[in-house]
Structures are given as structure tokens and as C-alpha cells.
Write an enzyme that holds these catalytic residues in place. Structure first.
Site, PDB file in Angstrom:
ATOM      1  N   LYS A   1       0.831  -1.214   0.000  1.00 48.60           N
ATOM      2  CA  LYS A   1       0.000   0.000   0.000  1.00 48.60           C
ATOM      3  C   LYS A   1       0.861   1.258   0.000  1.00 48.60           C
ATOM      4  O   LYS A   1       2.042   1.233   0.321  1.00 48.60           O
ATOM      5  CB  LYS A   1      -0.992  -0.042   1.166  1.00 48.60           C
ATOM      6  CG  LYS A   1      -2.140  -1.014   0.839  1.00 48.60           C
ATOM      7  CD  LYS A   1      -3.237  -1.064   1.856  1.00 48.60           C
ATOM      8  CE  LYS A   1      -4.319  -2.057   1.363  1.00 48.60           C
ATOM      9  NZ  LYS A   1      -5.302  -2.393   2.385  1.00 48.60           N
TER      10      LYS A   1
ATOM     11  N   ARG B   1      -3.150 -10.174   4.811  1.00 46.84           N
ATOM     12  CA  ARG B   1      -3.612 -10.234   3.417  1.00 46.84           C
ATOM     13  C   ARG B   1      -2.497  -9.675   2.537  1.00 46.84           C
ATOM     14  O   ARG B   1      -2.153  -8.501   2.663  1.00 46.84           O
ATOM     15  CB  ARG B   1      -4.895  -9.405   3.292  1.00 46.84           C
ATOM     16  CG  ARG B   1      -5.557  -9.411   1.945  1.00 46.84           C
ATOM     17  CD  ARG B   1      -6.798  -8.533   1.969  1.00 46.84           C
ATOM     18  NE  ARG B   1      -7.464  -8.510   0.674  1.00 46.84           N
ATOM     19  CZ  ARG B   1      -7.101  -7.725  -0.327  1.00 46.84           C
ATOM     20  NH1 ARG B   1      -6.093  -6.884  -0.203  1.00 46.84           N
ATOM     21  NH2 ARG B   1      -7.749  -7.773  -1.474  1.00 46.84           N
TER      22      ARG B   1
HETATM   23  N1  HH2 Z   1      -7.452  -4.045   0.921  1.00 46.33           N
HETATM   24  C1  HH2 Z   1      -7.819  -4.040  -0.371  1.00 46.33           C
HETATM   25  C2  HH2 Z   1      -8.909  -4.781  -0.820  1.00 46.33           C
HETATM   26  N2  HH2 Z   1      -9.598  -5.562   0.037  1.00 46.33           N
HETATM   27  N3  HH2 Z   1      -9.944  -6.391   2.220  1.00 46.33           N
HETATM   28  C3  HH2 Z   1      -9.610  -6.414   3.517  1.00 46.33           C
HETATM   29  N4  HH2 Z   1     -10.306  -7.181   4.382  1.00 46.33           N
HETATM   30  N5  HH2 Z   1      -8.557  -5.685   3.990  1.00 46.33           N
HETATM   31  C4  HH2 Z   1      -7.811  -4.888   3.187  1.00 46.33           C
HETATM   32  O1  HH2 Z   1      -6.880  -4.224   3.694  1.00 46.33           O
HETATM   33  C5  HH2 Z   1      -8.149  -4.821   1.806  1.00 46.33           C
HETATM   34  C6  HH2 Z   1      -9.244  -5.603   1.342  1.00 46.33           C
HETATM   35  C7  HH2 Z   1      -7.048  -3.208  -1.341  1.00 46.33           C
HETATM   36  O2  HH2 Z   1      -6.009  -3.904  -1.889  1.00 46.33           O
HETATM   37  P1  HH2 Z   1      -6.029  -4.664  -3.301  1.00 46.33           P
HETATM   38  O3  HH2 Z   1      -7.012  -5.774  -3.285  1.00 46.33           O
HETATM   39  O4  HH2 Z   1      -4.659  -5.084  -3.612  1.00 46.33           O
HETATM   40  O5  HH2 Z   1      -6.429  -3.547  -4.350  1.00 46.33           O
HETATM   41  P2  HH2 Z   1      -7.790  -3.147  -5.081  1.00 46.33           P
HETATM   42  O6  HH2 Z   1      -8.796  -2.780  -4.049  1.00 46.33           O
HETATM   43  O7  HH2 Z   1      -7.374  -1.982  -5.934  1.00 46.33           O
HETATM   44  O8  HH2 Z   1      -8.259  -4.311  -5.898  1.00 46.33           O
END
Ligand code: HH2
Length: 300
Positions: free
Chosen positions: A235, A270
Site C-alpha cells: 500500500k 492479506r
Molecule cells: N485491501 C484491499 C482490498 N480488500 N480487504 C480487507 N479485508 N482488507 C484490506 O486491507 C483490503 C481488502 C485493497 O487492496 P487490493 O485488493 O490489492 O487492491 P484493489 O482494491 O485496488 O483491488
């Protein structure tokens, strides 16, 4: 050092997968991220093709993940969201293609009850709602009816505007009260307390110093009495600390935040870089849990 409490989550049987219990707090569970989106902040566009996504899921399992978090909608700052039909068009072929191939459970990262329901029918065994039931409270009904564990994340505002809005003055208090409200919504809908996991929502409507404060003060969130999931992977606050390191060069910084999360009480982390963070979690776990240290005489 802070002692992590133990919890158990019950995963019902789904598609061809059997029911099982996930033990939380003995060792850290690693959740591998699989975004089937064109625009996710780190892996957007890489796994849009179902065949590529299925291969990636198997790779994540092989790399040692305990869970896979499958998402069909980006929640990155500024994103607009997609209709349920589009989200389903992205995730269902992957769930269908993984049937009978994957041993570890899949959680569905969605804020829509329609997607949660269809994904559960197709084999997802955990629901992950980044809005903490603010966008679509009926996700809690899906969790109750299908007996699925429910991850409730704290988000201040909504993805489109969350990094523009003024941030909370006391981030831990803001997250605590937001998560308490999310738990109340889930409980009112009949989700058992034992099936809820909380997540402070690193990077969701928080300034970068606040993300660090949340990691520093994670033990205060552990006092809420629920298992904790923490998602720091790649992040932007990590890039900020590293003087603008691009997303693909944030693995070491992520490792530091994963360690900090574990020492602060996280039960699940995660991550994108699964093999690397499995190692990080193993070593951090051995620090906090003597039972996880290798047996035999110490090497000289
Ligand atoms: N962060 C993201 C998405 N889902 N779910 C939980 N429970 N906790 C998190 O910190 C979290 C999440 C964002 O990251 P990413 O999936 O890599 O990106 P994007 O939302 O752009 O798909």
C-alpha cells in the site's frame, strides 16, 4: 509481548469442498490476494483472463497461502465501482474453474450481497466486506443464511473520495467505533459473534501516518474481542516511507508491516507476495509462540 487470543471460524461445506474449522491465533494465516480486475492498484489487469487467474490461484496455494481472497472490483482510492453483473462476470468463471482443484478456502471480496450469494453458491467459503456492511447490509443475511464467516473492514468514506475527505483526528477511536457499529449491524442480522473477523482497513480513508499509528496501536483493536485481519500489502504508505518506491518494490516494506501486524495481534495477513510473506509470518510466529520454534538442540 502482546499475546494473541485464539479463535475458531467455522467454514461450511461449499461446492465440492468439505466443511472445516480455521484455527486463528496459533500461527498466523496468510491470505493471498487475487484481483480479477482491470484496475486494482497493484495487480490490476494481470489476472482478468479466467485461465490466468485460475493458474495464479493454484500458484498462491503452492506458495503456502492458507486462504485466497478473490475480488472482482477495485477499491483503490478514486475508483468508481462496477455493477454486480460485471463483478460476477469476473469472479464466477474463476470459482467455477477452481472447483475440485484447490484445497485452501476462498473468500470473496465484495460489497454486494448479490455477488456474495452467487460466489457462495459457486464455492466461496468466507465473505470479505470492505465497507463493514455500510454499502449493502444484506451481506450479513447471506453470511447468516449460509453460515459463512464475515470479515468486516473499516473504511472512512467511500473509495471514490476517501483519500480526499478530512481524516479522523483520533484514528484508533474512529476505527474502533466504526468497527463496533459494523459488528452491531452483523449481530442484528443474526451473524454469530464467533463468525466475525475485524479489519482496521489500512489505507481506506486514512492518512499515511494514521496507517502507521493503527499498526502501532493494533493491540487496542484486539481488545474488541474479535480476530483481526490486517492488509498492508504494497500500500502507498509503504511507498511513501520508502521515498516513492513503486508498487513492485514494496515487498521488503510490506514484510516489516506484516511483522508489525503479527506482533500487534493480527491473526490473518492479506498479501500479494505470498511465498515471501509466508516466511515472514513463520519467523514472526516463532518469536511470539515458543511452540512454533523448531525442535531439537540449538545449532552451535
Ligand atoms: N485491501 C484491499 C482490498 N480488500 N480487504 C480487507 N479485508 N482488507 C484490506 O486491507 C483490503 C481488502 C485493497 O487492496 P487490493 O485488493 O490489492 O487492491 P484493489 O482494491 O485496488 O483491488
Amino acid at each position: 509481548m502482546f499475546r494473541r487470543r485464539k479463535y475458531k471460524l467455522h467454514l461450511p461445506a461449499a461446492a465440492v469442498r468439505q466443511s472445516r474449522t480455521l484455527v486463528l491465533g496459533e500461527r498466523t494465516l496468510v491470505m493471498g490476494i487475487l484481483n480479477v480486475t482491470p484496475d486494482s492498484f497493484s495487480d490490476g489487469g494481470r489476472f482478468l483472463d479466467p485461465e490466468v487467474a485460475i493458474a495464479r490461484a493454484l500458484e498462491i496455494e503452492k506458495a503456502g497461502a492458507d486462504l485466497i481472497d478473490l475480488g472482482g472490483e477495485s477499491t483503490r482510492p478514486g475508483s468508481e465501482g462496477v455493477p454486480a453483473e460485471e463483478e460476477l462476470r469476473r469472479v464466477l468463471p474463476v470459482l467455477d474453474g477452481l472447483r475440485g482443484k484447490l484445497k485452501i478456502p476462498v473468500s470473496i471480496d465484495t460489497a454486494k450481497s448479490q455477488v456474495a450469494e452467487a460466489a457462495a453458491i459457486a464455492g466461496a467459503q468466507i465473505l470479505n466486506d470492505v465497507t463493514g456492511l455500510r454499502a449493502d447490509p444484506r451481506i450479513a443475511d447471506v453470511a447468516r443464511r449460509r453460515k459463512l464467516p464475515l470479515i468486516l473492514m473499516h473504511m472512512r468514506g467511500e473509495p471514490r473520495t476517501m483519500q480526499r475527505a478530512p481524516f479522523a483526528r483520533d484514528v484508533v477511536r474512529d476505527v474502533t467505533s466504526g468497527l463496533r457499529a459494523a459488528v452491531a449491524r452483523a449481530r442484528r442480522a443474526g451473524v454469530p459473534k464467533s463468525q466475525i473477523v475485524l479489519d482496521p482497513g489500512i489505507g481506506f480513508g486514512k492518512g499515511w501516518p494514521q496507517n502507521l499509528e493503527l499498526l502501532e496501536r493494533l493491540p487496542e483493536l484486539a481488545k474488541l474481542g474479535f480476530p483481526l485481519l490486517v492488509g498492508t500489502s504494497r500500500k502507498s504508505f509503504i511507498g511513501k516511507i520508502l521515498g516513492g518506491a513503486p508498487k513492485d518494490q514494496r515487498a521488503w516494506g510490506t514484510a516489516a508491516t506484516v511483522t508489525a501486524s503479527i506482533l500487534g495481534g493480527a491473526h490473518i495477513v492479506r498479501v500479494h507476495d505470498v511465498a515471501e510473506m509466508v516466511q515472514v509470518a513463520k519467523v514472526a510466529d516463532a518469536v511470539i509462540n515458543p511452540r512454533l520454534r523448531p525442535a531439537g538442540p540449538p545449532p552451535r
